[in-house]
Design an enzyme around this catalytic site. Structure first.
Site, PDB file in Angstrom:
ATOM      1  N   MET A  81       0.725  -1.260  -0.034  1.00 17.33           N
ATOM      2  CA  MET A  81       0.181   0.041   0.064  1.00 17.33           C
ATOM      3  C   MET A  81       0.756   1.252   0.075  1.00 17.33           C
ATOM      4  O   MET A  81       2.186   1.265   0.203  1.00 17.33           O
ATOM      5  CB  MET A  81      -0.887  -0.030   1.353  1.00 17.33           C
ATOM      6  CG  MET A  81      -1.875  -1.296   1.386  1.00 17.33           C
ATOM      7  SD  MET A  81      -3.046  -1.092   2.758  1.00 17.33           S
ATOM      8  CE  MET A  81      -4.167   0.412   2.307  1.00 17.33           C
ATOM      9  N   HIS A  82       0.374   2.220  -0.393  1.00 19.36           N
ATOM     10  CA  HIS A  82       0.774   3.738  -0.185  1.00 19.36           C
ATOM     11  C   HIS A  82       1.898   4.293  -0.961  1.00 19.36           C
ATOM     12  O   HIS A  82       1.979   5.481  -1.098  1.00 19.36           O
ATOM     13  CB  HIS A  82       1.166   3.780   1.495  1.00 19.36           C
ATOM     14  CG  HIS A  82       0.420   3.422   2.507  1.00 19.36           C
ATOM     15  ND1 HIS A  82      -1.152   3.703   2.485  1.00 19.36           N
ATOM     16  CD2 HIS A  82       0.575   2.542   3.309  1.00 19.36           C
ATOM     17  CE1 HIS A  82      -1.570   2.840   3.638  1.00 19.36           C
ATOM     18  NE2 HIS A  82      -0.647   2.181   4.149  1.00 19.36           N
ATOM     19  N   ASP A 240      -2.725  -5.130   0.026  1.00 18.65           N
ATOM     20  CA  ASP A 240      -2.218  -6.293   0.447  1.00 18.65           C
ATOM     21  C   ASP A 240      -3.071  -6.756   1.524  1.00 18.65           C
ATOM     22  O   ASP A 240      -3.443  -7.982   1.885  1.00 18.65           O
ATOM     23  CB  ASP A 240      -0.885  -6.385   0.739  1.00 18.65           C
ATOM     24  CG  ASP A 240      -0.305  -5.139   1.618  1.00 18.65           C
ATOM     25  OD1 ASP A 240      -1.117  -4.439   2.074  1.00 18.65           O
ATOM     26  OD2 ASP A 240       1.055  -4.953   1.902  1.00 18.65           O
TER      27      ASP A 240
END
Length: 499
Positions: A81-82, A240
């Site tokens: 992520m991110h 995820d």
């Protein structure tokens, strides 16, 4: 027999699963790639490495596949992520991706609070401004690399860039968008308020789609490279943790996940979009349509155990290292460990706090320290569970995956500390399986993700809380919770001596 592929784009490697209609993993391939750490606090990757290694893995999978490649009907993704990927007007990458574990953006997080206010940010995004999220990274590039920012036309997250390279189409799905700090999580749309406040064009944000939505087929070029059929359907995928939840069957109220890897995650399914945890835990869109999940994070879960082993028993196998732990009673004869060895996330978002052993005496042997580390990690995860319970959630069944599910003693310990039934899965594939399930559902094999989970996921063993252990751990947990506040000032004072 028909097949789907689940691609899990992690931080250190891409893991690829070939799954059949029975939910059986027929092939599994992993390809690693490096981190780029230019200075302390920085963590980057070259997005082309994701494409290269995924292509290599898929090529290898096809070469080993005995059937007709046209029977591989779909492919979907789970992703770290991110992470920030910036593309120019020609859809070319402008710089290395800045990853989730990059911590250079403390000043930008404060800027977000100064401009928007903490309370309003929580109302819109359901999450606090943390260094790992995407918006602070965008603001950092805007401030520190203005020429690159001015050339940027769209931002993407890691798995979405990989999918773009496979299809030529740009999209983002809700579970990953929820971790950007730019999504109105309840309304499931980009926040025009946030974009306006930080002077970000709506065109900078990709179109939003559902995780199971088909966003195209693979290009002729990618088919030629890998050997896959051009007819292979490509589905959006999920973050995820969302995919880990799907792959563990966390698809209804009351279902909770305990995942112990390098970091640790406690994740619980939510039907509602209006709960208020005051930013103490993360609150994201799920990979299932119109569903959500709350999540607490222990930064150094399995890492605390591997650190202790590498420091004090580097030459031993893990089984040997854990010998004797079962002979130590709950509470490790008065020895407590806090797993703050790289800081902490939930419920203390504190980068300065560090770990402690409390209560060492001359009677303690190594086995007591090992058990205390296991208990400390589990106590940390229990802080998230307690936040859930204090907000009215019933948590009586927890699916355990990762390193914490590989040891019988630790599984029983989780049942006792969490005071809940612990289920161990017969086949644990985590986020990669969740990605494959999204593809299976998208291909029409099942009428819902829940129906898919019933077919694909089975429990192999269940652990129940032992009453006397539960009572012991409840008393110890109260003491554990005091260690953070009692050591915070000391740790802040020690900061200047760290190198």
């Amino acid at each position: 027999m028909k097949y789907v592929i689940g691609v899990d784009l992690g931080t250190s490697a891409v893991k690829i699963l070939l799954v059949n209609q029975k939910g059986e993993v027929c092939q599994e391939i992993s390809k690693s790639y490096p981190l780029i750490i230019e200075k302390s606090g920085y963590s980057e990757q070259n997005p082309e490495e994701w494409v290269k290694k995924t292509s290599e893995g898929l090529t290898e999978l096809v070469q080993q596949f005995n059937g007709n490649v046209k029977d591989i009907e779909g492919i979907s993704f789970s992703g770290q992520m991110h992470g920030l990927v910036l593309l120019d007007q020609d859809k070319k990458v402008l710089r290395n991706a800045i990853l989730w574990n990059d911590t250079r953006t403390t000043a930008q997080c404060q800027e977000i609070y100064n401009v928007m206010g903490k309370e309003r940010l929580l109302e819109v995004t359901k999450n606090p401004a943390l260094e790992g999220f995407t918006l602070p990274k965008i603001l950092w590039v805007k401030e520190q690399e203005s020429q690159i920012y001015e050339r940027s036309r769209v931002f993407m997250l890691p798995k979405d860039y990989l999918r773009f390279r496979m299809t030529g189409n740009i999209h983002m799905e809700y579970s990953d968008a929820a971790g950007t700090l730019m999504l109105n999580v309840a309304k499931r749309e980009w926040s025009t308020e946030i974009l306006s406040l930080f002077n970000i064009s709506p065109k900078f944000c990709p179109p939003l789609v559902e995780s199971h939505e088909c966003v195209g087929t693979i290009t002729a070029e990618f088919a030629s490279t890998t050997g896959l059929s051009e007819a292979t359907k490509v589905f959006a995928g999920g973050a995820d943790n969302a995919c880990g939840a799907i792959g563990s069957g966390i698809l209804s109220e009351g279902k909770t996940l305990s995942s112990i890897g390098t970091s640790g995650v406690v994740l619980s399914y939510e039907e509602r979009n209006d709960l208020d945890f005051k930013g103490k835990v993360h609150y994201f869109n799920h990979g299932e349509e119109n569903a959500y999940y709350t999540m607490g994070v222990t930064l150094a879960a399995g890492f605390s155990l591997s650190w202790f082993k590498e420091t004090f028993a580097n030459q031993e196998a893990f089984d040997q290292f854990l010998e004797g732990v079962d002979s130590v009673p709950p509470g490790s004869n008065g020895l407590l460990f806090t797993p703050y060895i790289v800081g902490e996330r939930t419920p203390h978002a504190d980068s300065n706090i560090r770990g402690s052993f409390i209560g060492i005496n001359a009677s303690h042997e190594r086995k007591h320290f090992v058990r205390a580390v296991l208990e400390g990690i589990t106590f940390s995860l229990n802080e998230s569970i307690e936040i859930f319970r204090q907000n009215g959630k019933t948590i009586d069944t927890i699916v355990s995956i990762g390193g914490g599910a590989k040891n019988e003693i630790w599984l029983q310990m989780q049942a006792d500390i969490f005071d809940a039934k612990i289920e161990k899965l017969s086949s644990e594939q985590g986020p990669g399986m969740g990605a494959a399930m999204l593809a299976a559902y998208g291909c029409g094999w099942f009428t819902s993700l829940k129906e898919c989970a019933d077919r694909f996921i089975q429990t192999s063993k269940t652990y129940y809380p032992i009453k006397e252990n539960v009572e012991t751990y409840k008393k110890l947990f109260v003491i554990y919770q005091q260690v953070y506040t009692q050591t915070k000032i000391l740790n802040d004072q020690l900061t200047e001596f760290r190198k």
